[in-house]
Scaffold this active site. Sequence first.
Site, PDB file in Angstrom:
ATOM      1  N   ASP A  27       0.839  -1.033   0.158  1.00 19.07           N
ATOM      2  CA  ASP A  27       0.137  -0.096   0.179  1.00 19.07           C
ATOM      3  C   ASP A  27       0.943   1.114   0.013  1.00 19.07           C
ATOM      4  O   ASP A  27       0.459   2.070  -0.706  1.00 19.07           O
ATOM      5  CB  ASP A  27      -1.122  -0.020   1.204  1.00 19.07           C
ATOM      6  CG  ASP A  27      -0.773   0.074   2.476  1.00 19.07           C
ATOM      7  OD1 ASP A  27       0.693  -0.130   2.545  1.00 19.07           O
ATOM      8  OD2 ASP A  27      -1.403  -0.123   3.430  1.00 19.07           O
ATOM      9  N   GLY A 114      -2.731  -8.074  14.503  1.00 21.75           N
ATOM     10  CA  GLY A 114      -2.274  -7.745  12.976  1.00 21.75           C
ATOM     11  C   GLY A 114      -3.698  -7.693  12.255  1.00 21.75           C
ATOM     12  O   GLY A 114      -3.781  -7.936  11.034  1.00 21.75           O
ATOM     13  N   LEU A 115      -4.665  -7.433  13.244  1.00 25.20           N
ATOM     14  CA  LEU A 115      -6.220  -7.298  12.462  1.00 25.20           C
ATOM     15  C   LEU A 115      -6.624  -6.030  12.525  1.00 25.20           C
ATOM     16  O   LEU A 115      -7.637  -5.555  12.351  1.00 25.20           O
ATOM     17  CB  LEU A 115      -7.201  -8.353  13.230  1.00 25.20           C
ATOM     18  CG  LEU A 115      -6.600  -9.622  13.001  1.00 25.20           C
ATOM     19  CD1 LEU A 115      -7.633 -10.467  13.794  1.00 25.20           C
ATOM     20  CD2 LEU A 115      -6.406 -10.205  11.732  1.00 25.20           C
ATOM     21  N   SER A 116      -5.703  -4.964  12.829  1.00 26.78           N
ATOM     22  CA  SER A 116      -5.843  -3.508  12.429  1.00 26.78           C
ATOM     23  C   SER A 116      -6.899  -2.791  13.684  1.00 26.78           C
ATOM     24  O   SER A 116      -7.546  -1.998  13.222  1.00 26.78           O
ATOM     25  CB  SER A 116      -6.299  -3.156  11.178  1.00 26.78           C
ATOM     26  OG  SER A 116      -5.705  -1.992  10.647  1.00 26.78           O
ATOM     27  N   SER A 117      -6.782  -3.351  14.832  1.00 27.77           N
ATOM     28  CA  SER A 117      -7.382  -2.553  15.774  1.00 27.77           C
ATOM     29  C   SER A 117      -7.325  -1.142  15.878  1.00 27.77           C
ATOM     30  O   SER A 117      -8.012  -0.200  16.118  1.00 27.77           O
ATOM     31  CB  SER A 117      -7.067  -3.096  17.157  1.00 27.77           C
ATOM     32  OG  SER A 117      -5.855  -3.111  17.500  1.00 27.77           O
ATOM     33  N   GLU A 150      -2.250   8.578  12.264  1.00 32.57           N
ATOM     34  CA  GLU A 150      -1.239   7.545  12.644  1.00 32.57           C
ATOM     35  C   GLU A 150       0.164   7.849  11.901  1.00 32.57           C
ATOM     36  O   GLU A 150       1.161   7.596  12.717  1.00 32.57           O
ATOM     37  CB  GLU A 150      -1.639   6.031  11.904  1.00 32.57           C
ATOM     38  CG  GLU A 150      -1.177   5.059  12.654  1.00 32.57           C
ATOM     39  CD  GLU A 150      -2.041   3.520  12.766  1.00 32.57           C
ATOM     40  OE1 GLU A 150      -2.976   3.747  12.592  1.00 32.57           O
ATOM     41  OE2 GLU A 150      -1.095   2.709  12.862  1.00 32.57           O
ATOM     42  N   ASP A 162      -5.724   0.069   5.904  1.00 31.65           N
ATOM     43  CA  ASP A 162      -6.777  -0.504   6.971  1.00 31.65           C
ATOM     44  C   ASP A 162      -7.855   0.324   7.157  1.00 31.65           C
ATOM     45  O   ASP A 162      -8.774   0.092   7.275  1.00 31.65           O
ATOM     46  CB  ASP A 162      -5.635  -0.424   8.259  1.00 31.65           C
ATOM     47  CG  ASP A 162      -4.559  -1.574   8.189  1.00 31.65           C
ATOM     48  OD1 ASP A 162      -4.342  -2.199   7.055  1.00 31.65           O
ATOM     49  OD2 ASP A 162      -3.767  -1.418   9.115  1.00 31.65           O
TER      50      ASP A 162
HETATM   51  C1  GLA Z   1      -0.079  -2.480   8.290  1.00 30.60           C
HETATM   52  C2  GLA Z   1      -0.176  -1.201   7.830  1.00 30.60           C
HETATM   53  C3  GLA Z   1      -0.704  -1.068   6.550  1.00 30.60           C
HETATM   54  C4  GLA Z   1      -0.029  -2.140   5.642  1.00 30.60           C
HETATM   55  C5  GLA Z   1       0.284  -3.509   6.083  1.00 30.60           C
HETATM   56  C6  GLA Z   1       1.384  -4.207   5.384  1.00 30.60           C
HETATM   57  O1  GLA Z   1      -1.296  -3.173   8.659  1.00 30.60           O
HETATM   58  O2  GLA Z   1      -0.984  -0.587   8.548  1.00 30.60           O
HETATM   59  O3  GLA Z   1      -1.037   0.165   5.883  1.00 30.60           O
HETATM   60  O4  GLA Z   1       1.191  -1.477   5.077  1.00 30.60           O
HETATM   61  O5  GLA Z   1       0.865  -3.357   7.626  1.00 30.60           O
HETATM   62  O6  GLA Z   1       0.767  -4.504   4.319  1.00 30.60           O
END
Ligand code: GLA
Length: 374
Positions: A27, A114-117, A150, A162
């Site tokens: 990304d 790794g689920l973007s809390s 962020e 995310d």
């Molecule tokens: C984290 C970051 C994302 C992306 C991933 C790796 O989740 O927040 O923007 O870079 O790592 O793909």
Amino acid sequence: MSQTPINNPPRTFRAPGRVNLIGEHTDYNDGFVMPAAIDLSVFARVWPREDRKLVIRSENFSDEIEFDLDQPNPAPQQHWSDYSVGVAVMLERAGHRLRGANLQLRGEVPVGSGLSSSAAVEVATACALTSISELTIDRRELALLCQKAENEFVGARVGIMDQFVALFGQAQRALLLDCRSLEFKLLPLPDTVNLVICNTMVKHALASSAYNERRAQCEAGVKHLAQFLPNVKALRDVTIEQLERFGRDLPEVVYRRCRHVITENARVQAAGEALVQDDLHRFGELMAESHRSLRDDYEVSSRELDLMVELADKVEGVYGARMTGGGFGGSTVNIVDAAHVERFKRNVAQEYEQVMAVNPEIYVCEPSNGAEEI
Ligand code: GLA
């Protein structure tokens, strides 16, 4: 929660976590990603205040913070509330005047998995604060402002994936996003399979230097390649043949980082075609290649993630397995035939525990809608 003039019942907003099916560390290279929003969310209850204070509390932590929206030079406190405060700061800096609010957060997305809390907190906060301030902001702009919070407030140089999927995800769909144009397609996932997430229980820390270091290495690659290829603005613009031809003098580690990003972008495109053709076997192969590339070229996997993928590969009914998210711990994503999910959970959990002496959490997820008021 601190004393405040509350006359109205609160409003509640939900923003989902995400799982990335393929397209990792692409990304921030203007590339392609294919995440899905999941049915683990962050909820924000919000009450407007008469003053310009934000009072933020989370049911997941014991303390509460108070932040003055008129404070001249706000700085992060290395605290869970930085994600919400950062969003408020960026909204204000972009000219969106906010009302004060009492904000109460509750998260179901496991932190560090790794689920973007963090993006779910940002997006839930953004929806809550803008709604009570009667601001109508385009969802793309909202995603970019949350990312900015962020990047510039919390200090993690994350890409747009995310925050974007937390706003634009859709039930039963994966979202194929072009991170340069922010154009996207929603691709149906067959209902004969489940998305199964295996949490290694090793927390990853994204703000850690390793993530930012990868970004810097990609930028170094671009700088070098652009000397020969003036139209190259990001690794998205480079083909593998160009890397082989013009990347010979790159430091070996930078070369491998570039190779990962370039081949991963091609895999996302191919995975999109595989989904359209209902070819889950091909999709699974691409996931396996993605994992190997993240492990060997990008070096963001871990012993635990590799083991989780190996264990999944041995189970019947698994189309594909790979690490998901930033890496260095966190979770794997698995595409599993619905009829085999129970066996998958049993076998993988048992064997993982035998080797690692840790009981992993396994979530069977439904691709879900993006943020909404509930
Ligand atoms: C984290 C970051 C994302 C992306 C991933 C790796 O989740 O927040 O923007 O870079 O790592 O793909």
